[in-house]
Scaffold this motif. Structure first.
Motif, PDB file in Angstrom:
ATOM      1  N   SER A 138      -2.323   6.018  -4.903  1.00  0.00           N
ATOM      2  CA  SER A 138      -1.803   7.362  -5.166  1.00  0.00           C
ATOM      3  C   SER A 138      -2.908   8.287  -5.685  1.00  0.00           C
ATOM      4  O   SER A 138      -3.033   9.441  -5.257  1.00  0.00           O
ATOM      5  CB  SER A 138      -0.660   7.266  -6.183  1.00  0.00           C
ATOM      6  N   HIS A 139      -3.741   7.778  -6.578  1.00  0.00           N
ATOM      7  CA  HIS A 139      -4.826   8.589  -7.146  1.00  0.00           C
ATOM      8  C   HIS A 139      -5.820   9.007  -6.054  1.00  0.00           C
ATOM      9  O   HIS A 139      -6.222  10.168  -5.972  1.00  0.00           O
ATOM     10  CB  HIS A 139      -5.552   7.807  -8.248  1.00  0.00           C
ATOM     11  N   ILE A 140      -6.201   8.061  -5.209  1.00  0.00           N
ATOM     12  CA  ILE A 140      -7.166   8.365  -4.143  1.00  0.00           C
ATOM     13  C   ILE A 140      -6.544   9.346  -3.139  1.00  0.00           C
ATOM     14  O   ILE A 140      -7.221  10.262  -2.651  1.00  0.00           O
ATOM     15  CB  ILE A 140      -7.649   7.074  -3.444  1.00  0.00           C
ATOM     16  N   GLN A 141      -5.252   9.177  -2.859  1.00  0.00           N
ATOM     17  CA  GLN A 141      -4.594  10.109  -1.926  1.00  0.00           C
ATOM     18  C   GLN A 141      -4.633  11.540  -2.463  1.00  0.00           C
ATOM     19  O   GLN A 141      -4.894  12.486  -1.705  1.00  0.00           O
ATOM     20  CB  GLN A 141      -3.139   9.676  -1.684  1.00  0.00           C
ATOM     21  N   ILE A 142      -4.406  11.709  -3.756  1.00  0.00           N
ATOM     22  CA  ILE A 142      -4.470  13.057  -4.337  1.00  0.00           C
ATOM     23  C   ILE A 142      -5.898  13.597  -4.238  1.00  0.00           C
ATOM     24  O   ILE A 142      -6.120  14.759  -3.886  1.00  0.00           O
ATOM     25  CB  ILE A 142      -3.937  13.060  -5.790  1.00  0.00           C
ATOM     26  N   ASN A 143      -6.894  12.740  -4.528  1.00  0.00           N
ATOM     27  CA  ASN A 143      -8.304  13.156  -4.376  1.00  0.00           C
ATOM     28  C   ASN A 143      -8.587  13.611  -2.953  1.00  0.00           C
ATOM     29  O   ASN A 143      -9.220  14.647  -2.725  1.00  0.00           O
ATOM     30  CB  ASN A 143      -9.247  11.989  -4.700  1.00  0.00           C
ATOM     31  N   GLU A 144      -8.152  12.796  -1.970  1.00  0.00           N
ATOM     32  CA  GLU A 144      -8.453  13.085  -0.569  1.00  0.00           C
ATOM     33  C   GLU A 144      -7.720  14.343  -0.085  1.00  0.00           C
ATOM     34  O   GLU A 144      -8.274  15.139   0.669  1.00  0.00           O
ATOM     35  CB  GLU A 144      -8.085  11.878   0.308  1.00  0.00           C
TER      36      GLU A 144
END
Length: 340
Positions: free
Chosen positions: A136-142
């Motif tokens: 979830s964190h990486i998806q928000i970053n991307e």
């Protein structure tokens, strides 16, 4: 003295320009598949990206090149370019992630930088496995880097490559110790693969226990990080309104005016019902559907190699832990900490 400072800046300009040229020459030699993922990172703003990695390695081109290559390899090995096509399903599970990993985008600063609110004190990380929270964190970053920032750059006619983060410490208590490991993993992922993406960290709603920790953690931070952190008094409303309009203020910064509490529910940027999260989740579902029109979406987290926390991050985590214990035992803390 001023002349010296100006001279120093000029010299720094020469050093940085040389470093950019060196790093660009090294990156021009990169082959597929690393080349494709590099283009995905820089989104057409290659120099700005090189500068971010150079800043993270004190303008040393060789070290910045190593860091950037490791980042590209991490992206390819973990299929990061495809992570926005991997929804966390079912929706109830994703709602659980959103309810316990409090982060959201509340608007933009007047300079056009996206404003992210983060509920550090109240995030519990107890509704899913570590892999879901990392995903979830990486998806928000991307999503920030490939959708929000390019759109802001287009709107303003100049590169917008960083964001503002407002960290809410409301509810910070001893149970936070159990989350330090996960938060260290997430911050290590950011440090290694998304360096210099945050322009300023504003910390608000600070309890006494945070003041105690901040005093000892602050000297452990790198100078460039330390300069970005601003601890504001109360909910930070008045200070933040100097750089953003009230519509962009995170809900937890609006509490000092009467009648704003009912407002907060409608504008809770952590909630899955907030427009930012609705747009993000719909975007991920659409990307997924366009890739696999026949196969149903399978439940299961998207596993990403978790980094070993950097020694500095481990030291900071240990320091926070020891300060929390001191706080509980009531020893070694002076009342003056509240003033910092």
């Amino acid at each position: 003295m001023q002349k010296l400072e100006r001279g120093g800046q000029r010299e720094m300009g020469i050093v940085s320009q040389e470093a950019i040229t060196q790093l660009k020459a090294l990156m021009d030699q990169v082959d597929e598949p690393l080349k494709a993922t590099f283009q995905n990172i820089h989104q057409g703003y290659q120099t700005d990206t090189l500068v971010r990695f150079l800043k993270a390695r004190e303008w040393n081109a060789a070290k910045a090149h190593k860091m950037l290559m490791e980042c590209l390899q991490w992206r390819v090995q973990n299929e990061i370019d495809n992570i926005l096509a991997k929804p966390i399903v079912p929706t109830d599970l994703y709602r659980g992630v959103r309810d316990s990993q409090l982060i959201g985008m509340s608007g933009y600063s007047r300079e056009g930088l996206p404003v992210f609110g983060i509920g550090v004190g109240s995030s519990t990380f107890d509704k899913a496995s570590v892999n879901y929270y990392v995903q979830s964190h990486i998806q928000i970053n991307e999503y920030r880097d490939t959708v929000i920032l390019p759109s802001a750059s287009k709107k303003h006619g100049r590169p917008v490559t960083t964001c503002v983060k407002v960290l809410d410490m409301t509810g910070l208590k001893l149970s936070a110790l159990s989350q330090i490991k996960l938060m260290t993993i997430i911050s290590t992922i950011d440090d290694l693969n998304y360096p210099e993406k945050t322009d300023t960290y504003y910390i608000v709603n600070v309890p006494y226990i945070f003041s105690a920790c901040w005093k000892v953690v602050k000297p452990l931070l790198q100078e460039r990080t330390r300069k970005k952190v601003k601890v504001l008094s109360g909910c930070g409303r008045d200070e933040l309104l100097k750089i953003m309009d009230i519509e962009s203020l995170p809900h937890f910064c609006r509490q000092e005016r009467s009648g704003s509490s009912h407002h907060s529910e409608n504008y809770n940027c952590f909630s899955l019902d907030h427009p930012f999260h609705q747009q993000l989740y719909n975007y991920i579902k659409q990307k997924s559907a366009s890739q696999e029109p026949v196969a149903p979406i399978k439940q299961g987290s998207f596993h990403v190699d978790l980094p070993e926390p950097a020694p500095q991050g481990t030291e900071i985590a240990k320091t926070i832990e020891s300060e929390f214990h001191k706080f509980v035992n009531g020893n070694g803390l002076s009342k003056s900490l509240d003033d910092h």
